[in-house]
Design a protein around this motif. Structure first.
Motif, PDB file in Angstrom:
ATOM      1  N   TYR A  66       0.848  -1.190   0.000  1.00  0.00           N
ATOM      2  CA  TYR A  66       0.000   0.000   0.000  1.00  0.00           C
ATOM      3  C   TYR A  66       0.884   1.241   0.000  1.00  0.00           C
ATOM      4  CZ  TYR A  66       0.998  -0.224   5.034  1.00  0.00           C
ATOM      5  OH  TYR A  66       1.626  -0.308   6.246  1.00  0.00           O
ATOM      6  N   GLU A  67       0.291   2.355  -0.398  1.00  0.00           N
ATOM      7  CA  GLU A  67       0.968   3.644  -0.337  1.00  0.00           C
ATOM      8  C   GLU A  67       0.268   4.498   0.705  1.00  0.00           C
ATOM      9  OE1 GLU A  67       1.246   5.376  -4.195  1.00  0.00           O
ATOM     10  OE2 GLU A  67       2.511   3.771  -5.002  1.00  0.00           O
ATOM     11  N   MET A  68       1.054   5.127   1.539  1.00  0.00           N
ATOM     12  CA  MET A  68       0.530   5.929   2.632  1.00  0.00           C
ATOM     13  C   MET A  68       0.781   7.401   2.321  1.00  0.00           C
ATOM     14  SD  MET A  68       1.267   5.346   6.673  1.00  0.00           S
ATOM     15  CE  MET A  68       2.940   5.960   6.611  1.00  0.00           C
ATOM     16  N   VAL A  69      -0.297   8.154   2.191  1.00  0.00           N
ATOM     17  CA  VAL A  69      -0.204   9.565   1.816  1.00  0.00           C
ATOM     18  C   VAL A  69       0.059  10.400   3.066  1.00  0.00           C
ATOM     19  CG1 VAL A  69      -1.346  11.499   0.695  1.00  0.00           C
ATOM     20  CG2 VAL A  69      -1.806   9.156  -0.081  1.00  0.00           C
ATOM     21  N   ALA A  73       5.155  13.762   1.702  1.00  0.00           N
ATOM     22  CA  ALA A  73       5.493  12.761   0.682  1.00  0.00           C
ATOM     23  C   ALA A  73       4.625  11.528   0.856  1.00  0.00           C
ATOM     24  CB  ALA A  73       6.972  12.378   0.774  1.00  0.00           C
ATOM     25  N   THR A  74       4.679  10.653  -0.140  1.00  0.00           N
ATOM     26  CA  THR A  74       3.951   9.384  -0.088  1.00  0.00           C
ATOM     27  C   THR A  74       4.945   8.249   0.118  1.00  0.00           C
ATOM     28  OG1 THR A  74       2.164  10.167  -1.522  1.00  0.00           O
ATOM     29  CG2 THR A  74       2.471   7.797  -1.372  1.00  0.00           C
ATOM     30  N   THR A  86       9.654  -6.712   5.693  1.00  0.00           N
ATOM     31  CA  THR A  86       9.077  -5.460   5.239  1.00  0.00           C
ATOM     32  C   THR A  86      10.070  -4.643   4.421  1.00  0.00           C
ATOM     33  OG1 THR A  86       9.755  -4.340   7.283  1.00  0.00           O
ATOM     34  CG2 THR A  86       7.542  -5.259   7.234  1.00  0.00           C
ATOM     35  N   ARG A  87       9.501  -3.739   3.623  1.00  0.00           N
ATOM     36  CA  ARG A  87      10.290  -2.749   2.895  1.00  0.00           C
ATOM     37  C   ARG A  87       9.464  -1.474   2.804  1.00  0.00           C
ATOM     38  NH1 ARG A  87      14.562  -2.651  -0.913  1.00  0.00           N
ATOM     39  NH2 ARG A  87      14.482  -0.824  -2.278  1.00  0.00           N
ATOM     40  N   LEU A  88      10.009  -0.381   3.313  1.00  0.00           N
ATOM     41  CA  LEU A  88       9.344   0.914   3.277  1.00  0.00           C
ATOM     42  C   LEU A  88      10.182   1.861   2.431  1.00  0.00           C
ATOM     43  CD1 LEU A  88       8.215  -0.489   5.877  1.00  0.00           C
ATOM     44  CD2 LEU A  88       8.080   1.775   6.906  1.00  0.00           C
ATOM     45  N   GLU A  89       9.554   2.445   1.435  1.00  0.00           N
ATOM     46  CA  GLU A  89      10.256   3.374   0.554  1.00  0.00           C
ATOM     47  C   GLU A  89       9.671   4.768   0.735  1.00  0.00           C
ATOM     48  OE1 GLU A  89       9.579   1.686  -3.266  1.00  0.00           O
ATOM     49  OE2 GLU A  89      10.814  -0.099  -2.902  1.00  0.00           O
ATOM     50  N   GLY A  90      10.509   5.672   1.269  1.00  0.00           N
ATOM     51  CA  GLY A  90      10.075   7.046   1.505  1.00  0.00           C
ATOM     52  C   GLY A  90      10.932   8.037   0.757  1.00  0.00           C
ATOM     53  N   LYS A  91      10.754   9.309   1.050  1.00  0.00           N
ATOM     54  CA  LYS A  91      11.510  10.358   0.376  1.00  0.00           C
ATOM     55  C   LYS A  91      12.938  10.394   0.920  1.00  0.00           C
ATOM     56  CE  LYS A  91      11.316  15.261  -0.803  1.00  0.00           C
ATOM     57  NZ  LYS A  91      10.574  16.533  -0.612  1.00  0.00           N
ATOM     58  N   GLY A  92      13.885   9.870   0.144  1.00  0.00           N
ATOM     59  CA  GLY A  92      15.287   9.896   0.528  1.00  0.00           C
ATOM     60  C   GLY A  92      15.727   8.782   1.444  1.00  0.00           C
ATOM     61  N   PHE A  93      14.840   7.836   1.744  1.00  0.00           N
ATOM     62  CA  PHE A  93      15.223   6.740   2.634  1.00  0.00           C
ATOM     63  C   PHE A  93      14.473   5.456   2.288  1.00  0.00           C
ATOM     64  CE2 PHE A  93      11.436   8.388   4.697  1.00  0.00           C
ATOM     65  CZ  PHE A  93      10.778   7.246   5.133  1.00  0.00           C
ATOM     66  N   ASN A 237      -5.923  13.948  13.344  1.00  0.00           N
ATOM     67  CA  ASN A 237      -5.364  13.904  11.981  1.00  0.00           C
ATOM     68  C   ASN A 237      -5.726  12.579  11.322  1.00  0.00           C
ATOM     69  OD1 ASN A 237      -3.179  12.718  13.866  1.00  0.00           O
ATOM     70  ND2 ASN A 237      -2.505  12.042  11.827  1.00  0.00           N
ATOM     71  N   SER A 238      -5.680  12.567   9.993  1.00  0.00           N
ATOM     72  CA  SER A 238      -6.030  11.364   9.234  1.00  0.00           C
ATOM     73  C   SER A 238      -4.906  10.989   8.279  1.00  0.00           C
ATOM     74  CB  SER A 238      -7.319  11.591   8.430  1.00  0.00           C
ATOM     75  OG  SER A 238      -8.421  11.816   9.274  1.00  0.00           O
ATOM     76  N   VAL A 239      -4.842   9.694   7.956  1.00  0.00           N
ATOM     77  CA  VAL A 239      -3.887   9.193   6.975  1.00  0.00           C
ATOM     78  C   VAL A 239      -4.655   8.361   5.960  1.00  0.00           C
ATOM     79  CG1 VAL A 239      -1.863   7.741   6.568  1.00  0.00           C
ATOM     80  CG2 VAL A 239      -1.989   9.146   8.630  1.00  0.00           C
ATOM     81  N   GLU A 240      -4.412   8.633   4.676  1.00  0.00           N
ATOM     82  CA  GLU A 240      -5.100   7.907   3.607  1.00  0.00           C
ATOM     83  C   GLU A 240      -4.167   6.858   3.000  1.00  0.00           C
ATOM     84  OE1 GLU A 240      -7.335   8.753  -0.691  1.00  0.00           O
ATOM     85  OE2 GLU A 240      -6.469  10.404   0.465  1.00  0.00           O
TER      86      GLU A 240
END
Length: 269
Positions: A66-69, A73-74, A86-93, A237-240
């Motif tokens: 899934y992508e977490m907005v 960044a997403t 697991t593998r998490l791909e974020g902005k710069g990491f 707050n919410s996360v989509e």
């Protein structure tokens, strides 16, 4: 010639009988070894699983993506469900768990400022509700009803056995709609950083469920504030979650493997 034939026939029969007997023993042994004992859950919790597509359907799946907005960044999260790699791909990491170690790879030291070990499966556990509450090593007890907007939501307290995960002292509280049995709320405590049990419960509301490969998964998670008495208050707050995929196929091991620039994150770091 007849004596030889009879003797030979007798030998064949003896071997055949012995082989049959051995096969019978092997089959019996195999049957005992492969016998699967079905897990049982509290009746109401089983109905919650069923309302979301069934725990068996979930257990048959291999990979969740899934992508977490987020505001800046997403992030893309990939999880191997049987092993929880697991593998998490974020902005710069990029953060990963290869089945043994949690690792962090980033362009510079400012790309990821939080605790990678704590973070690597944090949102997976929030997102994969209620099915992660079917894991091994869990104790279920009835919880007091959660009251919000004039509705009482029944639920269960989830506690873990010793040495289960990085934070076995953490507790979860699942609350469901008394008519549809669909999950509505999650309460949770956090003890990772100091290792001491906490009585402070945070609350998430689940909404906009989407059906993915036969399973109901949330589209939006909304964190709520709590008032002075510990009751649920207004939304914070919410996360989509978008581009959700739940498949019966496994990713290659390389997906979760630590890259050359990846650094192992020890416990407590």
């Amino acid at each position: 010639m007849k004596k030889i034939t009879v003797a030979l026939l007798g030998l064949i029969l003896i071997v055949a009988c012995n082989t049959t007997e051995k096969k019978g023993k092997i089959s019996e042994k195999t049957a005992k070894e492969t016998k699967v004992v079905a897990k049982t859950y509290p009746e109401k919790l089983q109905k919650v699983f069923d309302a979301h597509g069934g725990i068996d359907t979930w257990n048959a799946a291999q990979t969740l993506v899934y992508e977490m907005v987020k505001p800046k960044a997403t992030e893309k999260h990939i999880t191997d469900l049987p092993s929880r790699k697991t593998r998490l791909e974020g902005k710069g990491f990029t953060i990963g768990y290869d089945g043994k170690d949690v690792w962090l790879a980033q362009k510079d030291t400012t790309a990821f400022r939080s605790n990678a070990r704590f973070y690597h499966n944090l949102y997976f556990y929030f997102y994969a509700m209620p099915f992660v509450l079917g894991d091994d090593g869990i104790t279920y007890t009835k919880a007091e009803n959660l009251s919000y907007d004039g509705v009482l939501y029944p639920g269960y307290k989830i506690s873990y056995g010793k040495n289960v995960g990085d934070s076995p002292e953490d507790n979860y509280f699942i609350y469901y709609n008394p008519e549809t049995y669909q999950m509505e709320w999650l309460g949770y405590t956090v003890t990772y950083f100091n290792g001491k049990p906490s009585n402070r419960v945070s609350y998430i509301r689940y909404s906009d469920w989407q059906k993915v490969n036969g399973v109901m998964l949330p589209k939006v998670l909304t964190w709520h504030k709590t008032n002075e008495s510990g009751k649920v208050a207004e939304a914070r707050n919410s996360v989509e979650f978008t581009n959700v995929s739940l498949t019966n196929e496994m990713m290659k091991n390389e997906t979760y493997a630590r890259p050359k620039d990846g650094v192992i994150v020890p416990k407590g770091k």
